[in-house]
Structures are given as C-alpha cells and as structure tokens.
Write an enzyme that holds these catalytic residues in place. Sequence first.
Site, PDB file in Angstrom:
ATOM      1  CE  LYS A 122      -2.816   2.959   2.855  1.00  0.00           C
ATOM      2  NZ  LYS A 122      -3.721   3.159   3.998  1.00  0.00           N
ATOM      3  N   GLY A 140      -8.684   8.618   9.251  1.00  0.00           N
ATOM      4  CA  GLY A 140      -9.104   8.699  10.652  1.00  0.00           C
ATOM      5  C   GLY A 140     -10.191   9.718  10.934  1.00  0.00           C
ATOM      6  CB  ALA A 169      -8.647   7.175   4.297  1.00  0.00           C
ATOM      7  N   GLY A 170     -11.595   7.341   5.582  1.00  0.00           N
ATOM      8  CA  GLY A 170     -12.778   8.175   5.677  1.00  0.00           C
ATOM      9  C   GLY A 170     -14.014   7.477   6.196  1.00  0.00           C
ATOM     10  CG  ASN A 222      -6.509   0.844  11.311  1.00  0.00           C
ATOM     11  OD1 ASN A 222      -7.010   0.408  12.355  1.00  0.00           O
ATOM     12  ND2 ASN A 222      -5.225   0.927  11.164  1.00  0.00           N
ATOM     13  CB  THR A 223      -9.637   5.201  12.390  1.00  0.00           C
ATOM     14  OG1 THR A 223      -8.291   5.418  11.982  1.00  0.00           O
ATOM     15  CG2 THR A 223      -9.930   6.023  13.637  1.00  0.00           C
TER      16      THR A 223
END
Lengths: 260, 66
Positions: free
Chosen positions: A100, A161, A187-188, A209-210
């Site tokens: 990545k 995040g 992301a997002g 992830n977050t």
Amino acid sequence: MDELVLGGHRFTSRLVVGTGKYKDFATMKAALEASGAQMVTVAVRRLDLQAKGEASLLHWLPKDMVLLPNTAGCFTAEDAVRTCRLARELQLGGENPLVKLEVLSDPKTLLPDAEETIRAAKQLVAEGFRVLPYINDDPIAAKKLEDAGCVAVMPLGAPIGSGLGLRNPYSLQMILDQAKVPVIVDAGVGTASDCALCMELGVSGLLINTAIAGAKDPVTMARAMKLATEAGRLAYLAGRIPKKLYGSASSPLAGVIGTA
Amino acid sequence: MQATVNGEMMELPDGLTVSALLQHLGVRGDRVAVERNGEVVKKARHGEQRLASGDVLEIVTFVGGG
C-alpha cells in the site's frame, strides 16, 4: 463466485482491515476475525531495541492472512520506496509483494501528495512490486497511477481517521467510470452505512482501520462493517431502481373496491 | 567503532557482521529486516556483510498500521 482479484491474490472478502490503534492484540485479533477480512495492512517501523521479547504483531494474525505493508509516515517517494524494499525483505520469499503506497503531504490533513505518489509508484512497479496507491479522490491522479501499472487505485472517502464518510461521491463515480483496475476506498469510512454507500456505487473493496479500532466495541463494529460491505456489494450487483421524483404504486391501481 | 542504529549512535566491536550485530543487540534475525546506508542487506547475506565505522543502520519489523 464474486471475487476480488488483486495482484494474483483472490479474495472473497472485499473488506481490507488495518491493524493499528487497537488497545491490545487480543481485541485486534477478535475484530479481524469478525470482519472476515482476508488481507490486513501493516506498517514498517524501527524495532524497539529495548523491548526484547515483546509480542510480535504477526503472532496475532491468522496464518493465511495476506499482508499489505504500507508506507505510512512517508513524505517523499524515496522514503516510500525504501520502506517497500524493507517490507519485501520482511516477507521472506515474497517476490512480487503487494504494497500500500502512501506518500503524504502534510501531517495535519494527512492528504496524499499525488506527485510523489506517482513518482514512487513508477519506481516500485519497475522493481516488481504490486502497488495499491492511496490517493485523493482525483480522477486524473487515479488514471496516472493506473497507467503507471498499479494493480488497484485507492481513493480516499475523507481524510485518514476522520470518519467523515464519502465526501465526494461524484468524484468517486468519475474514477469508477474510467478505471480498469479495482477501485478500493481507503480512509474516511466512519460507520457501516458509509461502507454500504461506497459498495453500492460499485467500488471493488474498502480499507478500514480507525472506524473499527476506535469504535466503543471494535469487534461488533467489525461485524457491522462486514455485513454492510456485503449488503452494499449485493445491492450493486442487483442493480438499484432509478430515482424518481414522484410516487409509483406497488399495488394494482385497477380493482380497488368502491370505484365506478 | 561507532555506528548509528535506529537513529542512536552506538559503540560496537570492530568488524561486526550484520548477524553478529543482531546477536549483540539480542535481536532474532528472522523477524527483522536490516538496511545499511540506505540499502537492504538481504537475510542470506547477514552472515557475511561486515559493518564499517560510521554506518547508518535501520532494523525494522512489522507493527500495527492502517
């Protein structure tokens, strides 16, 4: 079989999950299992020379989990390429490893630096890496990365995040319309409905992830993301009805009692 | 000799190989990757690659990330 094919790997799960920010490895492991993910992102960092015998991340990952090492924290193409070379060395025997590619431009927004990302991608492709670049929701940058030989493109939904969800579905639609490689939203994502929305638009996968690790109950959230990803994918494949301004009756208009 | 390991200047025995450095630091070689002056030293060469004074070494591993 509805599979996601990335650089020679075949996945039945369209959810890629990060391994950062969990409060402990046991929670991470349980969340990974609940997510159904078959590939996880990992970061490359200096070994803590003082912490001998510390539990290794890999020890907590299922044996058949595909690793997607990232270049998080890199702000130049050179650092990203060095990081990928070290990641390849860490994965013994991985001749054409997936990476990545993430080259950021500033620590506040964590937005990608398209110029450096494209430069790094060309170098990494030349060295045999299978590159999945994290990129702005910019159709031009996405096209350049695809032309550079990346095996997928990974536009953001919103900053890393942030949990803001998909801020620009129209840009994503443009990227999807032109892309000949899988498009993964990276992301997002903040919650399950964000997953479903992205998948309904036709993206090939999601990287989260977050939103899982930071949830009050990461394991339950991981399951919610799994179900929403699957639901969104099915809705996309099924083909939604066109949107109409006015009503359209579901029951026959003829034969209603009391009519003339 | 002096070398920089993970950003830290260290006093090390002269002529160490990468394998010997890892042993010196108490690190298992199978779980790390080593970069010397910006170039990866492949595991197969850990036993023969000698370090020189002023070397900059990075010893890395996989950690959690997104």
